[in-house]
Design a protein around this motif. Structure first.
Motif, PDB file in Angstrom:
ATOM      1  N   UNK A  94      79.139  78.832 -99.974  1.00 47.54           N
ATOM      2  CA  UNK A  94      80.049  79.560-101.205  1.00 47.54           C
ATOM      3  C   UNK A  94      80.575  80.574-101.595  1.00 47.54           C
ATOM      4  N   UNK A  95      80.034  81.958-100.964  1.00 47.48           N
ATOM      5  CA  UNK A  95      80.387  83.436-101.149  1.00 47.48           C
ATOM      6  C   UNK A  95      81.396  83.443 -99.907  1.00 47.48           C
ATOM      7  N   UNK A  96      81.457  82.570 -99.007  1.00 45.16           N
ATOM      8  CA  UNK A  96      82.257  82.908 -97.169  1.00 45.16           C
ATOM      9  C   UNK A  96      83.133  82.114 -98.165  1.00 45.16           C
ATOM     10  N   UNK A  97      83.411  80.910 -98.859  1.00 46.92           N
ATOM     11  CA  UNK A  97      84.442  80.406 -98.534  1.00 46.92           C
ATOM     12  C   UNK A  97      84.844  80.848-100.080  1.00 46.92           C
ATOM     13  N   UNK A  98      84.431  81.441-100.979  1.00 46.28           N
ATOM     14  CA  UNK A  98      85.125  82.640-102.199  1.00 46.28           C
ATOM     15  C   UNK A  98      86.315  83.276-102.284  1.00 46.28           C
ATOM     16  N   UNK A  99      85.184  84.483-100.566  1.00 48.26           N
ATOM     17  CA  UNK A  99      86.126  84.920 -99.920  1.00 48.26           C
ATOM     18  C   UNK A  99      87.599  84.783 -99.095  1.00 48.26           C
ATOM     19  N   UNK A 100      87.318  83.698 -97.850  1.00 49.71           N
ATOM     20  CA  UNK A 100      88.485  83.024 -97.806  1.00 49.71           C
ATOM     21  C   UNK A 100      89.464  82.288 -98.327  1.00 49.71           C
ATOM     22  N   UNK A 101      89.520  82.031 -99.623  1.00 47.47           N
ATOM     23  CA  UNK A 101      89.727  81.961-100.478  1.00 47.47           C
ATOM     24  C   UNK A 101      90.944  82.576-101.249  1.00 47.47           C
ATOM     25  N   UNK A 122      68.867  77.228-100.498  1.00 48.72           N
ATOM     26  CA  UNK A 122      69.691  77.750-101.303  1.00 48.72           C
ATOM     27  C   UNK A 122      70.221  78.829-100.836  1.00 48.72           C
ATOM     28  N   UNK A 123      69.588  79.799-100.251  1.00 48.56           N
ATOM     29  CA  UNK A 123      70.321  80.822 -99.748  1.00 48.56           C
ATOM     30  C   UNK A 123      71.629  81.057 -99.127  1.00 48.56           C
ATOM     31  N   UNK A 124      71.567  79.784 -98.094  1.00 52.76           N
ATOM     32  CA  UNK A 124      72.900  78.935 -97.300  1.00 52.76           C
ATOM     33  C   UNK A 124      73.970  78.597 -97.956  1.00 52.76           C
TER      34      UNK A 124
END
Length: 157
Positions: free
Chosen positions: A92-99, A85-87
């Motif tokens: 998801x957080x990294x994907x949002x930051x990249x977007x 879940x943490x992973x």
């Protein structure tokens, strides 16, 4: 109470010793006694363990160890779920930051493209103005307005 398991163990030993007189008979009686669904080798080992356990403390220890093992497995599964879940949340957080970064880069590109287009337009206008001024200067040099000699830019005086 301690007398009952001891009697059962003695009876089991007596049955096994009688079976031991016949070749290959040691594993088959326990196999058939257990309903035939158990591997004969495992059944004979289980029967020997029952014969060797005079009281229920070893069985309780085995059950306690089994429960501890199951608890460790459940704890590990839960830890794995939480880790997954943490992973997933990190991904998801990294994907949002990249977007978000991609959106900022796109916005900056659009601004820079607009600035470049405006600069090109100013350059074209400046170049046109420069050419117009050169033509005027050339015309002034070739035809002075106050009747002076051609090529003489300075008024005489």
């Amino acid at each position: 109470m301690s007398g009952q398991p001891l009697q059962g163990a003695q009876q089991l030993r007596g049955a096994m010793s009688a079976d031991a007189q016949q070749p290959f008979a040691t594993m088959w009686p326990s196999y058939y006694a257990l309903g035939g669904g158990v591997n004969p080798a495992v059944a004979s080992v289980g029967a020997q363990q029952v014969a060797a356990a005079p009281d229920s403390s070893q069985a309780d220890d085995a059950e306690a160890q089994q429960r501890e093992r199951e608890q460790r497995i459940l704890k590990r599964k839960q830890a794995n779920r939480e880790s997954a879940k943490r992973s997933k949340l990190k991904r998801q957080q990294a994907e949002r930051e990249l977007q978000e970064h991609a959106r900022r880069v796109d916005d900056e590109r659009d601004i820079l493209s607009a600035q470049f287009a405006a600069a090109q337009q100013r350059y074209v206008e400046a170049q046109a103005k420069h050419l117009d001024l050169r033509r005027k200067i050339q015309a002034y040099v070739n035809n002075p307005p106050n009747g002076g000699t051609a090529g003489s830019c300075w008024p005489s005086g």
